[in-house]
Motif scaffolding. Structure first.
Motif, mmCIF file in Angstrom:
data_model
loop_
_atom_site.group_PDB
_atom_site.id
_atom_site.type_symbol
_atom_site.label_atom_id
_atom_site.label_comp_id
_atom_site.label_asym_id
_atom_site.label_seq_id
_atom_site.Cartn_x
_atom_site.Cartn_y
_atom_site.Cartn_z
ATOM 1 N N SER A 575 1.049 -1.278 -0.019
ATOM 2 C CA SER A 575 0.043 0.060 0.024
ATOM 3 C C SER A 575 0.928 1.105 -0.256
ATOM 4 C CB SER A 575 -0.873 -0.071 1.233
ATOM 5 O OG SER A 575 -0.227 0.458 2.569
ATOM 6 N N LYS A 576 0.196 2.410 -0.477
ATOM 7 C CA LYS A 576 1.104 3.577 -0.450
ATOM 8 C C LYS A 576 1.286 4.257 0.875
ATOM 9 C CE LYS A 576 0.165 8.115 -2.543
ATOM 10 N NZ LYS A 576 -1.050 8.970 -2.266
ATOM 11 N N ASN A 577 0.275 4.008 1.832
ATOM 12 C CA ASN A 577 0.659 4.320 3.199
ATOM 13 C C ASN A 577 1.986 3.631 3.583
ATOM 14 O OD1 ASN A 577 -1.748 5.770 3.079
ATOM 15 N ND2 ASN A 577 -2.888 4.527 4.424
ATOM 16 N N LEU A 578 2.006 2.337 3.485
ATOM 17 C CA LEU A 578 3.140 1.625 3.991
ATOM 18 C C LEU A 578 4.364 2.251 3.381
ATOM 19 C CD1 LEU A 578 3.718 -0.975 5.931
ATOM 20 C CD2 LEU A 578 3.909 -2.156 3.727
ATOM 21 N N CYS A 579 4.349 2.606 2.152
ATOM 22 C CA CYS A 579 5.649 3.153 1.282
ATOM 23 C C CYS A 579 5.991 4.422 2.191
ATOM 24 C CB CYS A 579 5.662 3.200 -0.236
ATOM 25 S SG CYS A 579 5.152 1.694 -0.996
ATOM 26 N N GLU A 580 4.992 5.166 2.449
ATOM 27 C CA GLU A 580 5.277 6.564 2.849
ATOM 28 C C GLU A 580 5.764 6.411 4.430
ATOM 29 O OE1 GLU A 580 1.745 8.993 0.744
ATOM 30 O OE2 GLU A 580 1.574 8.351 2.795
ATOM 31 N N LEU A 581 5.610 5.451 4.990
ATOM 32 C CA LEU A 581 5.960 5.221 6.597
ATOM 33 C C LEU A 581 7.325 4.831 6.373
ATOM 34 C CD1 LEU A 581 3.605 3.573 8.733
ATOM 35 C CD2 LEU A 581 4.668 5.582 9.258
ATOM 36 N N ALA A 582 7.622 3.909 5.510
ATOM 37 C CA ALA A 582 9.153 3.389 5.080
ATOM 38 C C ALA A 582 10.096 4.372 4.653
ATOM 39 C CB ALA A 582 9.057 2.085 4.075
ATOM 40 N N GLU A 583 9.502 5.285 3.761
ATOM 41 C CA GLU A 583 10.564 6.202 3.339
ATOM 42 C C GLU A 583 10.792 7.442 4.435
ATOM 43 O OE1 GLU A 583 8.724 8.136 -0.154
ATOM 44 O OE2 GLU A 583 8.717 6.301 -1.126
ATOM 45 N N LEU A 584 9.619 7.537 5.285
ATOM 46 C CA LEU A 584 9.881 8.698 6.313
ATOM 47 C C LEU A 584 10.882 8.248 7.334
ATOM 48 C CD1 LEU A 584 8.744 11.534 7.216
ATOM 49 C CD2 LEU A 584 6.998 10.305 8.497
ATOM 50 N N TYR A 585 10.837 6.818 7.598
ATOM 51 C CA TYR A 585 11.591 6.390 8.687
ATOM 52 C C TYR A 585 13.077 6.307 8.036
ATOM 53 C CZ TYR A 585 13.760 3.041 12.106
ATOM 54 O OH TYR A 585 14.620 2.668 12.808
ATOM 55 N N ASP A 586 13.131 5.799 6.897
ATOM 56 C CA ASP A 586 14.462 5.565 6.247
ATOM 57 C C ASP A 586 15.119 6.837 6.189
ATOM 58 O OD1 ASP A 586 14.314 3.092 6.283
ATOM 59 O OD2 ASP A 586 13.995 2.762 4.023
ATOM 60 N N LYS A 587 14.228 7.969 5.882
ATOM 61 C CA LYS A 587 14.962 9.372 5.583
ATOM 62 C C LYS A 587 15.523 9.986 6.994
ATOM 63 C CE LYS A 587 12.752 13.224 3.619
ATOM 64 N NZ LYS A 587 11.649 13.506 2.772
ATOM 65 N N LEU A 588 14.504 9.781 7.967
ATOM 66 C CA LEU A 588 14.721 10.512 9.192
ATOM 67 C C LEU A 588 15.533 9.697 10.213
ATOM 68 C CD1 LEU A 588 11.163 12.175 9.750
ATOM 69 C CD2 LEU A 588 13.241 13.295 8.828
ATOM 70 N N TYR A 589 15.509 8.289 10.208
ATOM 71 C CA TYR A 589 16.302 7.639 11.144
ATOM 72 C C TYR A 589 17.442 6.872 10.921
ATOM 73 C CZ TYR A 589 16.803 4.974 15.427
ATOM 74 O OH TYR A 589 17.208 4.295 16.618
ATOM 75 N N ARG A 590 17.220 6.090 9.895
ATOM 76 C CA ARG A 590 18.033 5.122 9.360
ATOM 77 C C ARG A 590 19.408 5.509 8.624
ATOM 78 N NH1 ARG A 590 17.068 -0.568 8.833
ATOM 79 N NH2 ARG A 590 14.801 0.048 8.397
ATOM 80 N N LYS A 591 20.375 5.399 9.376
ATOM 81 C CA LYS A 591 21.494 5.887 8.670
ATOM 82 C C LYS A 591 22.070 4.849 7.629
ATOM 83 C CE LYS A 591 23.565 8.514 12.529
ATOM 84 N NZ LYS A 591 23.571 7.862 13.733
ATOM 85 N N LYS A 592 22.817 5.357 6.612
ATOM 86 C CA LYS A 592 23.128 4.366 5.574
ATOM 87 C C LYS A 592 24.060 3.265 6.006
ATOM 88 C CE LYS A 592 22.017 6.500 1.350
ATOM 89 N NZ LYS A 592 20.805 6.705 1.847
ATOM 90 N N ASN A 593 23.942 2.059 5.480
ATOM 91 C CA ASN A 593 24.849 0.809 5.720
ATOM 92 C C ASN A 593 24.491 0.382 7.280
ATOM 93 O OD1 ASN A 593 25.732 1.178 3.101
ATOM 94 N ND2 ASN A 593 27.442 2.601 3.940
ATOM 95 N N GLU A 594 23.436 0.931 7.891
ATOM 96 C CA GLU A 594 23.413 0.399 9.442
ATOM 97 C C GLU A 594 22.501 -0.727 9.528
ATOM 98 O OE1 GLU A 594 24.322 3.777 12.755
ATOM 99 O OE2 GLU A 594 22.286 3.515 12.121
ATOM 100 N N ASP A 595 22.096 -1.416 8.579
ATOM 101 C CA ASP A 595 20.880 -2.247 8.465
ATOM 102 C C ASP A 595 21.253 -3.314 9.362
ATOM 103 O OD1 ASP A 595 19.265 -2.142 5.109
ATOM 104 O OD2 ASP A 595 19.999 -0.553 6.673
ATOM 105 N N GLU A 596 22.584 -3.758 9.591
ATOM 106 C CA GLU A 596 22.926 -5.039 10.135
ATOM 107 C C GLU A 596 22.815 -4.758 11.654
ATOM 108 O OE1 GLU A 596 24.239 -8.140 9.578
ATOM 109 O OE2 GLU A 596 22.860 -7.899 8.065
ATOM 110 N N VAL A 597 23.100 -3.497 11.977
ATOM 111 C CA VAL A 597 23.088 -3.210 13.473
ATOM 112 C C VAL A 597 21.786 -2.923 13.845
ATOM 113 C CG1 VAL A 597 24.425 -1.644 15.152
ATOM 114 C CG2 VAL A 597 25.484 -2.302 13.024
ATOM 115 N N LEU A 598 20.910 -2.119 13.070
ATOM 116 C CA LEU A 598 19.895 -1.501 13.656
ATOM 117 C C LEU A 598 18.760 -2.453 14.250
ATOM 118 C CD1 LEU A 598 18.580 1.253 11.025
ATOM 119 C CD2 LEU A 598 18.841 1.313 13.503
ATOM 120 N N PRO A 599 18.438 -3.622 13.851
ATOM 121 C CA PRO A 599 17.524 -4.310 14.229
ATOM 122 C C PRO A 599 17.825 -4.782 15.871
ATOM 123 C CG PRO A 599 17.944 -5.654 12.151
ATOM 124 C CD PRO A 599 19.131 -4.339 12.444
ATOM 125 N N LYS A 600 19.329 -4.804 16.195
ATOM 126 C CA LYS A 600 19.629 -5.122 17.429
ATOM 127 C C LYS A 600 19.258 -3.992 18.576
ATOM 128 C CE LYS A 600 22.958 -8.369 17.597
ATOM 129 N NZ LYS A 600 24.098 -9.020 18.122
#
Ligand code: AMP
Length: 611
Positions: A575-600
Motif C-alpha cells: 500500500s501507498k501508506n506503507l511506502c510512505e512510512l518506510a520512506e519517512l523512517y529511512d529518511k529521518l532515522y536510519r543511517k546508511k549501511n546500518e541495516d545489520e546493526v539496527l535490528p539489535k
C-alpha cells in the motif's frame, strides 16, 4: 549506592548463586582458598568447558584450581569462578584470559555489554604463548575420552536405481521444480568437495529399504515428499550434517525425524544397553516440543521411544521418564541444561542432534544454553540444524557445531514468507485496531480457522474476554498460563471446538491444522517472527483460502522497509501508506549501511521520534 558497593553486592549475589547453581565444579575447596570471578563472553564458554567437560577437567588438573562455569548470565557474558590458592588461581586465570584474547572477533558486531564487575588480578606477564585448549595434549585427551564409546554408524543410504539414473540436468530440473531447492557446501574447509546427494521424488525412493516407514507414510495419505524432504532425506540418511533453511509448515519435522529413526535402529549398541538417549531434538518452546513428540508417536516403529522435557510441569515425572532410557529426548534448551547439570540426563551416548527453529532459539536468548549442551555431546555425532531464516547468529552456530554441512535452502536464503499465503497489510491507528479485528472476525465463514497474534499477554487476555462477551468460539494461549490450559487451547483449536485462537508468539511455530487466517493484531517486533507467524497458514504447500492480515501502526514504522521487501518478494500488493512510512523512517532515522546493526538496537517509536 556507590558503584563500588554495587559491585560488592553483585559479587556476593554471584557467589551465592554460584554456590547454589554451579554447572561444572570440582570438590577441591580449602578454607584458605580464594574465589576469583570473571565474566567471560558466552562464545568462549563451550571451548573452555570442552566436550563432556574435558577441557575444564584438564585445566583443573594443570593448575590445581577449581574452575566453575555458573549458570549466571549477564548480557552476552557468563560468570566463571576460579577457586584455589593464589598461585593456582592465577595460573588458571592466565589460561582463561589468554583463551579469550587469542580468539577472533565474532562474525556479528555485538552491542557493548552491560557494565559488570570484573574482579581479576592484573596480569603482569604476557599470556602464555601456547593456546592451551588447542594444544595437542588437550585434543589427544579429548580423543581418548570419546574413544571409550562405541563407533557411530551414520551412513544408511542406498541410492534407489531410479535416482542413480538421474542426469545432472534432471537433478537441476527437479530442484528447480521443488520450490527452487538450492544446495551448497559453503562452510566446507576441505579442498575436495564431496558431491551432494541427488533429490528424491517419491517416498519409495527414500525408504524402499524400510517398509515400516512406508506403511506409516501411506497411512498419513501424503502424495509425495515436500521439497525439504526430497533433499534432506538422502543427505541425512548418508550420515551428513545438514542445515535446512525451510519455513515451518514445510514438512521439516519428518525431514529430520524419519532418518533419526533409521539412525537409532542402525546403531551397534542395542537400545537396552545404551545409557541415555541416542537422539536429542532441541526446540524453542514447550508447545513445539510436544508437537514434535506427537510426530514421533505417530510415525515411530519397532518400539522407538521418546519423551519430552520442558519447564512448568512436574520435574519428577520427566526425570522418571528419562530413566526409562528412551531413544529420543525432545527438550527446550533451558530444561535440557537443567537436567544435564543435575545429572538426570546422560548425554554422552547421543549421536544424532537436531536444533529445530535455530533462529527462534537464538532470538529467545538460548545461545549459551545451546552451546553448553552441544559441547557435552560427542563431536563425531550427526548434527541437523533447521531454521526458517539465515541470520548471522545462526550462521555462527552452524560454523561452530556442524562439520562440512550440506546447506539446503527451500525458496530463498533471505527472510521470505511463504508464497502460498495472501498477505495484506492494513496501516491504521492503534485505536482503530479493535473495530477492524471484530469486523474481520464477524465476516469469517464457518470453515475458517483464525489465529490472532497479540504483542503482549495483557492484550491477548483483553481480546479473549471481548471474544467471550461477543460469543465467538475462541480459545487463548499465552505465556504464564498453566500447561494444562495451554494444551487445552491447542486441542480446542486443532479439533475445531474453537475457530479463533488468541495468542502471543508462544504458538508462532506450532502446526495447527487448517488455519485459514493469521491476523497480526500487533505487528511483531522482529521480521523473522512475522515470517514464523505467517507460516501458521498455507502449510505444507496448501494454497487457496489462506490469508494473513497485519495491522501496522506508526509505531511499527522501523519494520516498514523490511515488510515491503517481504511483500514484494512474494508478489503481494504494497500500500501507498506503507511506502510512505518506510520512506519517512529511512529518511529521518536510519543511517546508511546500518541495516545489520539496527535490528539489535531498539528503534525509536514514531511518538518518541517526534517528542
Ligand atoms: P512441519 O513443517 O514439520 O511443521 O509440518 C507441517 C505439516 O505438514 C505437518 O502437519 C505434517 O504432518 C505435514 N506433512 C509432512 N510431510 C508431508 C508431506 N510429504 N505431504 C503433505 N503434508 C506433509
Amino acid at each position: 549506592m556507590t558503584l563500588m558497593k554495587i559491585c560488592l553486592q553483585q559479587m556476593l549475589e554471584n557467589k551465592r548463586g554460584m554456590d547454589n547453581n554451579p554447572c561444572y565444579n570440582s570438590s577441591r575447596k580449602n578454607t584458605s582458598d580464594s574465589v576469583t570471578e570473571l565474566w567471560i563472553e558466552n562464545r568462549f564458554i563451550g571451548k573452555i568447558i570442552g566436550k563432556g567437560g574435558v577441557n575444564i577437567r584438564a585445566l583443573e588438573r594443570e593448575t590445581g584450581a577449581s574452575v566453575q562455569v555458573t549458570n549466571q548470565l549477564n548480557g552476552n557474558k557468563t560468570l566463571i569462578s576460579v577457586i584455589g590458592s593464589t598461585k593456582a588461581s592465577n595460573k588458571a586465570i592466565k589460561i582463561l584470559v589468554a583463551k579469550t584474547k587469542h580468539s577472533p572477533a565474532p562474525l556479528v558486531p555485538e552491542l557493548p555489554p552491560a557494565p559488570v564487575p570484573v574482579i581479576i588480578e592484573p596480569l603482569k606477564k604476557s599470556p602464555p604463548k601456547k593456546d592451551y585448549f588447542d594444544s595437542d595434549e588437550c585434543l589427544r585427551e579429548e580423543e581418548v575420552y570419546w574413544s571409550q564409546f562405541p563407533e557411530i554408524k551414520k551412513n544408511f543410504y542406498e541410492e534407489h536405481p531410479q535416482v542413480s539414473a538421474l542426469t545432472e540436468k534432471s537433478v537441476a530440473q527437479i530442484r528447480f521444480m521443488k520450490s527452487n531447492i538450492v544446495v551448497d557446501r559453503i562452510m566446507g574447509k576441505n579442498d575436495v568437495v564431496k558431491p551432494i546427494a541427488k533429490p528424491l521424488l517419491t517416498f519409495e525412493q527414500a525408504f524402499y529399504n524400510c517398509p515400516e516407514i512406508l506403511v506409516k507414510l501411506n497411512k498419513a495419505k501424503f502424495h509425495e515428499p515436500t521439497p525439504i524432504q526430497c533433499q534432506a532425506w538422502p543427505i541425512l540418511l548418508s550420515g551428513e550434517d545438514m542445515i535446512g533453511i525451510a519455513q515451518t509448515g514445510s514438512g521439516k519435522t519428518l525431514a529430520f525425524l524419519l532418518p533419526a529413526f533409521i539412525h537409532i535402529e542402525g546403531q551397534m549398541t542395542p537400545n537396552e544397553e545404551r545409557r541415555g538417549p541416542a537422539v536429542l531434538i532441541v526446540a524453542p518452546t514447550r508447545e513445539m516440543v510436544i508437537q514434535i513428540n506427537k510426530e514421533v508417536n505417530k510415525y515411530q516403529y519397532s518400539a522407538i521411544t521418546s519423551c519430552c522435557v520442558y519447564g512448568g510441569v512436574d520435574r519428577k515425572k520427566q526425570v522418571a521418564a528419562l530413566q526409562e532410557n528412551v531413544d529420543i529426548v525432545i527438550a527446550t534448551p533451558g530444561k535440557m541444561n537443567d537436567l544435564m547439570n543435575s545429572g538426570d540426563l546422560f548425554i554422552e551416548n547421543i549421536t544424532y542432534v537436531v536444533l529445530d527453529e535455530a533462529d527462534r532459539m537464538l532470538d529467545m536468548g538460548f545461545e549459551a544454553q545451546i552451546r553448553r549442551v552441544l559441547y557435552g555431546i560427542r563431536p563425531t555425532r550427526q548434527t541437523v540444524m533447521m531454521s526458517a531464516t539465515w541470520p548471522s547468529g545462526v550462521r555462527r552456530l552452524a560454523a561452530s557445531y556442524t562439520k562440512d554441512p550440506v546447506q539446503v535452502y527451500v525458496g530463498s536464503r533471505d527472510l521470505t514468507a511463504t508464497h502460498s499465503v495472501k498477505q495484506t497489510c492494513v496501516v491504521c491507528k492503534e485505536s482503530e485496531k479493535e473495530n477492524l479485528l471484530f469486523d474481520l472476525l464477524d465476516k469469517l465463514s464457518i470453515n475458517d480457522k483464525v489465529i490472532v497474534f497479540c504483542g503482549t499477554k495483557g492484550k491477548a487476555v483483553y481480546i479473549s474476554v471481548e471474544c467471550v462477551m461477543r460469543r465467538l468460539p475462541s480459545a487463548s494461549i499465552y505465556g504464564g498460563m498453566e500447561q494444562e490450559d495451554r494444551e487445552q487451547a491447542i486441542n480446542d483449536i486443532t479439533d475445531g471446538t474453537a475457530s479463533i485462537l488468541i495468542a502471543t508468539d508462544v504458538v508462532s511455530s506450532l502446526d495447527i491444522g487448517d488455519v485459514t487466517h493469521v491476523i497480526n493484531y500487533d505487528f511483531p517486533k522482529y521480521m523473522d517472527e512475522y515470517v514464523h507467524r505467517i507460516g501458521r497458514t498455507g502449510r505444507a504447500g496448501k494454497t487457496g483460502e489462506c490469508e494473513s492480515i497485519s495491522f501496522f501502526t506508526k509505531d511499527d514504522w522501523a519494520n516498514a522497509s523490511k515488510l515491503i521487501e517481504i511483500l514484494e518478494e512474494a508478489s503481494q500488493e504494497v500500500s501507498k501508506n506503507l511506502c510512505e512510512l518506510a520512506e519517512l523512517y529511512d529518511k529521518l532515522y536510519r543511517k546508511k549501511n546500518e541495516d545489520e546493526v539496527l535490528p539489535k538496537r531498539k528503534p525509536l517509536t514514531f511518538a518518541e521520534f517526534w517528542s
